[in-house]
Design a protein around this motif. Structure first.
Motif, PDB file in Angstrom:
ATOM      1  N   ARG A 148      30.135  66.831  49.821  1.00  0.00           N
ATOM      2  CA  ARG A 148      31.043  67.788  50.155  1.00  0.00           C
ATOM      3  C   ARG A 148      31.346  68.782  49.316  1.00  0.00           C
ATOM      4  O   ARG A 148      31.117  68.023  48.222  1.00  0.00           O
ATOM      5  N   SER A 149      32.049  69.280  49.282  1.00  0.00           N
ATOM      6  CA  SER A 149      32.278  70.974  48.152  1.00  0.00           C
ATOM      7  C   SER A 149      33.165  71.219  48.283  1.00  0.00           C
ATOM      8  O   SER A 149      33.620  71.553  49.789  1.00  0.00           O
ATOM      9  N   THR A 150      33.943  72.238  47.256  1.00  0.00           N
ATOM     10  CA  THR A 150      34.687  73.429  47.592  1.00  0.00           C
ATOM     11  C   THR A 150      34.125  74.499  47.102  1.00  0.00           C
ATOM     12  O   THR A 150      33.596  74.467  45.725  1.00  0.00           O
ATOM     13  N   VAL A 151      34.438  75.187  47.343  1.00  0.00           N
ATOM     14  CA  VAL A 151      34.393  76.580  47.353  1.00  0.00           C
ATOM     15  C   VAL A 151      36.000  77.303  47.591  1.00  0.00           C
ATOM     16  O   VAL A 151      36.334  77.738  47.795  1.00  0.00           O
ATOM     17  N   THR A 152      35.400  78.280  46.003  1.00  0.00           N
ATOM     18  CA  THR A 152      36.749  79.433  45.805  1.00  0.00           C
ATOM     19  C   THR A 152      36.467  80.798  46.617  1.00  0.00           C
ATOM     20  O   THR A 152      34.936  81.500  46.410  1.00  0.00           O
ATOM     21  N   LEU A 153      36.987  81.179  47.948  1.00  0.00           N
ATOM     22  CA  LEU A 153      36.672  82.572  48.366  1.00  0.00           C
ATOM     23  C   LEU A 153      36.824  83.751  47.129  1.00  0.00           C
ATOM     24  O   LEU A 153      37.805  83.952  45.827  1.00  0.00           O
ATOM     25  N   PRO A 154      36.231  84.904  47.468  1.00  0.00           N
ATOM     26  CA  PRO A 154      37.441  86.304  46.516  1.00  0.00           C
ATOM     27  C   PRO A 154      38.180  86.491  46.523  1.00  0.00           C
ATOM     28  O   PRO A 154      38.840  86.725  45.494  1.00  0.00           O
TER      29      PRO A 154
END
Length: 352
Positions: A148-154
């Motif tokens: 599982r991971s955390t993604v930061t969007l633009p």
């Protein structure tokens, strides 16, 4: 998905494909780019079909969907359209397509009709975004089972991406739209931006928000999409031109079933629908298949059945930040089976 069986003739007559070529948008571009990335064998077919439709320059048919469909159907059936007053040689740009390995007899006939229609008026109106399509840069984050991971969007929005899930988005959002494509499950915390709606596209439906927190469960193998709203407001709609739309308020959940083609509204249960983001695996009246599928995704393991008589499960329980050893120890005691863990394989023997 239906496109897996498509050849160039199918693309030419597909209304969603036609709409993309005739009226491209950021969300349509993202969908088709993702499809080509996932299925590279279709890239050449799509490219050829798109060039055929570009070459038609059907200005006088632009406002008549019926005219356009009739022309294509006549051609694909090997007939001469009443709107085509004869067959003429295609122009040089379209004529070069005849050598394309994926062009079928129908596409060749289509090209032959081009000269009879002319295209100057359409040339001036062809969307520049189509020419720039390849310039759009997309980022893909894909989690395998067990990760599982955390993604930061633009735009600064954050996404907690569950195991066995994938999210696709532009490296830079446009001035009018923020859009992502999700396969699997993710929890979104969206930065508020009233000028740029935020859209999550999944199988069968999409979710539109301005700023909110919500969970989307859209694993392909389930053919079901669930959107659970924690904060703010969202609107969910079918992908077929938004034929059905529903608005959710906090505490509500929208469920879409592929076989029904309809969205239903209800309430969500935090533990069942959202608590995965807190490291919790929750089961309610779950079958063995439901339990094993969930654990395989969560821990990247594979269950192997050995000897013994399998009995129907109706398991209730929750595990928070637990190792697979602890989970199996408790399951084995409650459900009366023995097991052995060998690497990523778990062998189960149901006791008689």
């Amino acid at each position: 998905m239906k496109y897996l069986r498509y050849d160039i003739e199918n693309y030419l007559t597909d209304t969603q494909f036609q709409d993309w070529v005739k009226h491209p948008t950021a969300e349509k571009n993202a969908f088709w780019n993702e499809w080509m990335e996932a299925h590279p064998a279709h890239r050449a077919k799509i490219g050829a079909a798109r060039e055929v439709l570009w070459s038609m320059r059907f200005h006088h048919l632009e406002n008549s969907h019926e005219d356009y469909q009739e022309v294509l159907q006549h051609i694909l059936q090997g007939k001469k359209s009443s709107r085509g007053q004869g067959i003429a040689l295609a122009s040089a740009p379209a004529y070069r397509l005849l050598a394309h390995p994926f062009l079928s007899r129908a596409a060749i006939l289509l090209l032959c009709l081009l000269g009879a229609w002319g295209w100057n008026s359409y040339e001036n109106r062809m969307p520049t975004s189509m020419h720039q399509l390849s310039a759009i840069q997309y980022k893909v984050v894909k989690n395998p089972q067990g990760i599982r991971s955390t993604v930061t969007l633009p735009d600064g929005s954050t996404v907690l991406l569950n195991a066995d899930s994938k999210i696709t988005f532009a490296e830079a959002f446009s001035d009018s739209l923020r859009e992502v494509h999700l396969q699997g499950e993710a929890y979104f915390e969206v930065s508020k931006d009233t000028a740029r709606p935020f859209i999550v596209r999944t199988f069968g439906m999409h979710t539109r928000v301005l700023g909110t927190s919500f969970n989307v469960n859209a694993y392909d193998d389930k053919q079901t999409v669930e959107v659970s709203l924690l904060e703010g407001k969202v609107e969910v709609a079918l992908n077929n031109n938004g034929a059905q739309k529903l608005r959710l308020v906090p505490g509500e959940k929208a469920t879409y079933h592929g076989g029904v083609q309809k969205i239903k509204k209800g309430t969500y249960d935090y533990h069942r629908d959202v608590s995965w983001k807190d490291g919790e695996i929750y089961f309610e009246n779950a079958s063995f298949r439901e339990v094993s599928d969930r654990l395989e995704k969560w821990y990247d393991v594979e269950f192997m059945m050995t000897e013994g008589l399998f009995e129907a499960w109706h398991y209730n329980g929750a595990f928070k930040n637990s190792s697979i050893d602890k989970v199996m120890e408790r399951l084995a005691y409650v459900q009366n089976f023995s097991y052995e863990i060998q690497g990523k394989k778990i062998y189960i023997n149901f006791k008689r």
